[in-house]
Design an enzyme around this catalytic site. Structure first.
Site, PDB file in Angstrom:
ATOM      1  N   ARG A   1       0.819  -1.227   0.000  1.00 52.09           N
ATOM      2  CA  ARG A   1       0.000   0.000   0.000  1.00 52.09           C
ATOM      3  C   ARG A   1       0.848   1.270   0.000  1.00 52.09           C
ATOM      4  O   ARG A   1       0.441   2.286   0.577  1.00 52.09           O
ATOM      5  CB  ARG A   1      -0.950   0.033   1.197  1.00 52.09           C
TER       6      ARG A   1
ATOM      7  N   ARG B   1      -3.350   5.938  -0.330  1.00 56.34           N
ATOM      8  CA  ARG B   1      -3.456   6.082   1.124  1.00 56.34           C
ATOM      9  C   ARG B   1      -2.787   7.350   1.651  1.00 56.34           C
ATOM     10  O   ARG B   1      -3.406   8.385   1.689  1.00 56.34           O
ATOM     11  CB  ARG B   1      -2.858   4.863   1.828  1.00 56.34           C
TER      12      ARG B   1
ATOM     13  N   ARG C   1      -7.176  11.688  -6.286  1.00 55.98           N
ATOM     14  CA  ARG C   1      -8.403  10.967  -5.948  1.00 55.98           C
ATOM     15  C   ARG C   1      -9.567  11.910  -5.713  1.00 55.98           C
ATOM     16  O   ARG C   1     -10.719  11.520  -5.910  1.00 55.98           O
ATOM     17  CB  ARG C   1      -8.172  10.073  -4.728  1.00 55.98           C
TER      18      ARG C   1
ATOM     19  N   ASP D   1      -6.611  -2.780  -7.660  1.00 56.24           N
ATOM     20  CA  ASP D   1      -7.171  -3.374  -6.453  1.00 56.24           C
ATOM     21  C   ASP D   1      -7.517  -4.819  -6.750  1.00 56.24           C
ATOM     22  O   ASP D   1      -7.739  -5.177  -7.910  1.00 56.24           O
ATOM     23  CB  ASP D   1      -8.411  -2.619  -5.965  1.00 56.24           C
TER      24      ASP D   1
ATOM     25  N   TYR E   1     -14.945 -11.420   0.027  1.00 58.40           N
ATOM     26  CA  TYR E   1     -15.685 -10.191  -0.317  1.00 58.40           C
ATOM     27  C   TYR E   1     -16.976 -10.515  -1.045  1.00 58.40           C
ATOM     28  O   TYR E   1     -18.022  -9.913  -0.778  1.00 58.40           O
ATOM     29  CB  TYR E   1     -14.817  -9.252  -1.162  1.00 58.40           C
TER      30      TYR E   1
HETATM   31  O1  1CP Z   1       0.232   0.396  -2.908  1.00 61.88           O
HETATM   32  C1  1CP Z   1      -0.933   0.271  -3.256  1.00 61.88           C
HETATM   33  O2  1CP Z   1      -1.888   0.893  -2.761  1.00 61.88           O
HETATM   34  C2  1CP Z   1      -1.126  -0.675  -4.398  1.00 61.88           C
HETATM   35  C3  1CP Z   1      -2.470  -0.864  -4.860  1.00 61.88           C
HETATM   36  C4  1CP Z   1      -3.405  -1.695  -4.002  1.00 61.88           C
HETATM   37  C5  1CP Z   1      -3.261  -3.024  -3.600  1.00 61.88           C
HETATM   38  C6  1CP Z   1      -2.054  -3.932  -3.760  1.00 61.88           C
HETATM   39  C7  1CP Z   1      -4.689  -1.260  -3.583  1.00 61.88           C
HETATM   40  C8  1CP Z   1      -5.230   0.095  -3.800  1.00 61.88           C
HETATM   41  N1  1CP Z   1      -5.332  -2.314  -3.019  1.00 61.88           N
HETATM   42  C9  1CP Z   1      -4.487  -3.408  -2.989  1.00 61.88           C
HETATM   43  C10 1CP Z   1      -4.767  -4.758  -2.530  1.00 61.88           C
HETATM   44  C11 1CP Z   1      -5.943  -5.011  -1.684  1.00 61.88           C
HETATM   45  N2  1CP Z   1      -7.190  -4.460  -1.754  1.00 61.88           N
HETATM   46  C12 1CP Z   1      -5.974  -6.006  -0.684  1.00 61.88           C
HETATM   47  C13 1CP Z   1      -4.824  -6.912  -0.378  1.00 61.88           C
HETATM   48  C14 1CP Z   1      -3.758  -6.231   0.380  1.00 61.88           C
HETATM   49  C15 1CP Z   1      -4.112  -5.857   1.798  1.00 61.88           C
HETATM   50  O3  1CP Z   1      -4.490  -6.753   2.557  1.00 61.88           O
HETATM   51  O4  1CP Z   1      -3.951  -4.695   2.100  1.00 61.88           O
HETATM   52  C16 1CP Z   1      -7.237  -5.989  -0.108  1.00 61.88           C
HETATM   53  C17 1CP Z   1      -7.734  -6.857   1.021  1.00 61.88           C
HETATM   54  C18 1CP Z   1      -8.015  -5.015  -0.784  1.00 61.88           C
HETATM   55  C19 1CP Z   1      -9.420  -4.656  -0.564  1.00 61.88           C
HETATM   56  C20 1CP Z   1      -9.547  -3.230  -0.214  1.00 61.88           C
HETATM   57  N3  1CP Z   1      -9.520  -2.209  -1.129  1.00 61.88           N
HETATM   58  C21 1CP Z   1      -9.622  -2.661   1.064  1.00 61.88           C
HETATM   59  C22 1CP Z   1      -9.646  -3.435   2.383  1.00 61.88           C
HETATM   60  C23 1CP Z   1     -11.018  -3.488   2.961  1.00 61.88           C
HETATM   61  C24 1CP Z   1     -11.130  -4.439   4.147  1.00 61.88           C
HETATM   62  O5  1CP Z   1     -11.664  -5.537   3.966  1.00 61.88           O
HETATM   63  O6  1CP Z   1     -10.651  -4.066   5.250  1.00 61.88           O
HETATM   64  C25 1CP Z   1      -9.674  -1.262   0.905  1.00 61.88           C
HETATM   65  C26 1CP Z   1      -9.803  -0.210   1.976  1.00 61.88           C
HETATM   66  C27 1CP Z   1      -9.607  -1.007  -0.493  1.00 61.88           C
HETATM   67  C28 1CP Z   1      -9.556   0.330  -1.157  1.00 61.88           C
HETATM   68  C29 1CP Z   1      -8.232   0.704  -1.727  1.00 61.88           C
HETATM   69  N4  1CP Z   1      -7.454  -0.112  -2.517  1.00 61.88           N
HETATM   70  C30 1CP Z   1      -6.308   0.573  -2.910  1.00 61.88           C
HETATM   71  C31 1CP Z   1      -6.398   1.895  -2.347  1.00 61.88           C
HETATM   72  C32 1CP Z   1      -5.375   2.979  -2.560  1.00 61.88           C
HETATM   73  C33 1CP Z   1      -7.583   1.960  -1.613  1.00 61.88           C
HETATM   74  C34 1CP Z   1      -8.119   3.175  -0.861  1.00 61.88           C
HETATM   75  C35 1CP Z   1      -9.057   3.812  -1.796  1.00 61.88           C
HETATM   76  C36 1CP Z   1      -9.266   5.263  -1.602  1.00 61.88           C
HETATM   77  O7  1CP Z   1      -8.429   6.080  -2.048  1.00 61.88           O
HETATM   78  O8  1CP Z   1     -10.341   5.614  -1.091  1.00 61.88           O
END
Ligand code: 1CP
Length: 354
Positions: free
Chosen positions: A30, A34, A43, A79, A154
């Site tokens: 991540r 973020r 964003r 994602d 999910y």
């Molecule tokens: O560095 C990076 O951010 C790379 C891109 C990336 C990756 C590798 C994103 C962008 N998501 C992921 C993987 C991801 N997504 C996982 C596996 C890794 C981990 O466990 O962290 C999972 C479980 C998700 C699902 C997801 N997407 C969640 C988790 C929700 C939960 O169940 O708790 C969330 C919050 C997201 C949204 C998301 N994905 C990525 C970003 C930057 C964001 C935030 C979106 C925003 O800007 O509002």
């Protein structure tokens, strides 16, 4: 298909391949998105889904942490639910929540309606990968996908979940339905990774973030065969393959079995609960390790973060002495949104200096 880059000087690829890197490689799960103000600015003008299907935005957001932190690898901005959405499942990524599924998948009839992922449905991802490998210079690009179990959680729950109750109830109570769902998701995961590999990513990571909710016996019966098929299929590309989950201390051996023995370098991601040297004893010999600074440590101030980062580097050295093929410094899970990006930059510099 692009010819794959060699990148002989990449510390990340060397450590993942079990060779001696010039320095301890470091990147952060991540790291894109973020915590970065430049990400938040982009964003504010685009939804998460718009960003994930726009080649220019994918490229730009992937590059942001590389410019800022000097990390040793880029992770593609996307994602785990992107291929599901692309293949026709009605879902959204809701700010401060995560993926939300409009019609959760809970019956055999729901599963029968799922469609395979077609290449053209993720064309912007392939286009961004091609641009990135030329713009990144010597920095390797990591592609990724969700593992079938975490995707299933999910789809069945309809969104984020603490106990994964409906998912586990289907898994244990309706094993045939469960395996049909896992088979369909395995195809989606393979197809999404294959698109990225064909477009030129230098490594892949499979996120089974929530597998730690399972016992080892259930993981072996209901998940391992499907995840193994993902790695066995992708291994033909020869790029390093990382398998990661949270709370997986008891699963590390099985998770390394999934990724190992297919002829491509295997890496296992370790969370902060297990020391790297203990993890070294649990994984298949020849596996490299990635991890495992507690993400919360980055919120505790720079002196605390630096002390903890040194301890992780030391533990990584002990893990290599105990048989691990290499160590890639990372967090034990993703960067938390409240993290000060300057602390991340400082930790990268410190790890590189050790
Ligand atoms: O560095 C990076 O951010 C790379 C891109 C990336 C990756 C590798 C994103 C962008 N998501 C992921 C993987 C991801 N997504 C996982 C596996 C890794 C981990 O466990 O962290 C999972 C479980 C998700 C699902 C997801 N997407 C969640 C988790 C929700 C939960 O169940 O708790 C969330 C919050 C997201 C949204 C998301 N994905 C990525 C970003 C930057 C964001 C935030 C979106 C925003 O800007 O509002």
């Amino acid at each position: 298909m692009n010819t794959r880059r060699e990148l002989p000087d990449s510390a990340y690829l060397a450590a993942a391949r079990g060779r001696k890197p010039g320095r301890v490689p470091v990147w952060f799960m991540r790291q894109a998105g973020r915590s970065l103000p430049e990400y938040r600015a982009l964003r504010a003008k685009n939804t998460m889904m718009q960003a994930c299907f726009d080649a220019e935005l994918i490229t730009e957001i992937t590059l942001q942490p590389i410019r800022r932190h000097g990390v040793d690898a880029a992770i593609l901005f996307s994602d785990i639910v992107v291929p599901l959405r692309a293949s026709g499942i009605d879902l959204d990524i809701v700010p401060d929540v995560g993926p939300v599924i409009e019609h959760p998948i809970r019956t055999a009839a729901d599963i029968a309606e799922m469609r395979p992922l077609e290449r053209e449905q993720v064309a912007p991802v392939a286009q961004a990968v091609a641009t990135l490998v030329s713009e990144l210079g010597d920095v390797p690009l990591i592609g990724f996908a969700g593992a079938p179990f975490t995707l299933a959680s999910y789809l069945v729950e309809g969104g984020p979940s603490r106990n994964h109750e409906r998912t586990k109830a289907m898994m244990l109570g309706e094993p045939e339905t469960w395996h049909a769902l896992m088979t369909a998701l395995t195809e989606v995961t393979i197809a999404f990774l294959q698109v990225q590999v064909d477009a030129g990513v230098d490594a892949i990571q499979v996120f089974d973030s929530w597998a730690g909710t399972l016992s080892l016996a259930d993981y072996r019966s209901y998940v391992l065969p499907h995840s193994t098929r993902v790695f066995a299929t992708l291994a033909a590309a020869g790029v390093p393959m990382t398998h990661f989950g949270v709370g997986t201390a008891e699963l590390l051996g099985a998770m390394s079995e999934a990724a190992s023995g297919h002829g491509a370098p295997a890496v296992v991601g370790v969370d902060w609960r297990t020391s790297l040297s203990d993890a070294a004893a649990r994984v298949v010999p020849g596996t490299a390790l990635q991890g495992n600074l507690d993400p919360v440590v980055l919120l505790a101030g720079l002196p605390v973060a630096e002390r903890a980062a040194r301890a992780v580097v030391d533990d990584g050295r002990r893990a290599i002495d105990a048989g691990a093929a290499g160590h890639v410094f990372n967090l034990g899970h993703g960067v938390l949104p409240a993290t000060d990006p300057e602390v991340i930059t400082e930790v990268v510099a410190l790890v590189h200096s050790l």
